[in-house]
Design a protein around this motif. Structure first.
Motif: not given
Length: 258
Positions: A166-169, A237-238, A250-258
């Motif tokens: 989706t757009e998030r992807g 996301g963050s 190191t980069f840690s990325i959190d993203m909602p999938v919905l």
């Protein structure tokens, strides 16, 4: 009654004007979206020495197809409705009072149809691109291209299948391109790794490289990092970063999938 008819005519004319402005805004917005994505593609092309990425070019082709479809629908559907509204407005004053009531009714009906069609087209602006995008395939091709060039070896692990097409992807894929671009241009790393972990309704990406690292305080406002932050904000996301000179990043990325 004549006052009511004039009011309906005024509202119909105002609706035509607002719809026209809205359509212009939609087209300009769509063109800006295409420009932004093309600029991102150009940056990746330059970073990876002009190597063609078939998945990225497929997105551009899909954008062009969607733009042409939108133009046809604007002309055939909304354009026709607006032309009919103008015709009714032009003939309103030349009609007898008993005919004006029927014309006013038609103006109201056509205005509602035009408004509905404009809303439908606006919703379709963000839907067309994702239909032609596959995150896993795009990432596999990007990884293969980078590894084939030989300057940087990329490894991918984890729950890649949990990233939505989706757009998030799409935004996450652009973020990865930006991370690779920074690694190639600035980090002088020999290897980098991406690990995906599904955490309920969230996907976590940990991107690490063995490059020269950087001082977070001095470089946190760099253009590359700023672009990444902007894209992460767009998908709610963050991101957390760890780096210091001589010890990689190191980069840690959190993203909602919905």
């Amino acid at each position: 009654m004549d006052l009511d008819l004039k009011l309906v005519l005024l509202l119909g004319t105002l609706t035509m004007f607002l719809l026209g402005l809205a359509l212009i805004f939609f087209v300009v917005l769509y063109q800006r979206k295409i420009l932004k994505k093309n600029l991102a593609i150009q940056q990746v092309e330059e970073t990876l020495k002009g190597k063609e990425l078939d998945s990225v070019y497929a997105i551009v082709e899909a954008q062009e197809t969607e733009r042409k479809r939108l133009a046809r629908e604007l002309h055939d559907n909304v354009g026709s409705l607006l032309a009919t509204l103008k015709m009714y407005a032009d003939t309103f004053h030349s009609k007898q009072e008993e005919e004006r009531e029927e014309i006013a009714k038609r103006i109201a009906e056509m205005s509602e149809k035009a408004s509905t069609e404009a809303r439908r087209l606006s919703h379709s602006l963000n839907d067309g691109l994702a239909e032609h995008f596959n995150f896993k395939d795009s990432l596999q091709e990007l990884t293969h291209t980078v590894n084939e060039l030989g300057g940087l070896q990329l490894a991918v692990r984890g729950d890649v299948d949990k990233v939505p097409d989706t757009e998030r992807g799409i935004q996450l894929f652009r973020i990865i391109q930006e991370l690779i671009s920074n690694t190639v241009k600035h980090a002088r790393a020999r290897s980098a790794e991406m690990e995906f972990t599904g955490l309920g309704d969230t996907i976590n990406l940990i991107y690490t490289d063995n490059g020269k690292g950087f001082d977070l305080e001095r470089n946190k406002r760099g253009i590359g990092l700023s672009n990444i932050r902007t894209r992460i904000e767009q998908v709610q996301g963050s991101m957390e970063m760890e780096s210091e000179p001589g010890k990689g990043s190191t980069f840690s990325i959190d993203m909602p999938v919905l």
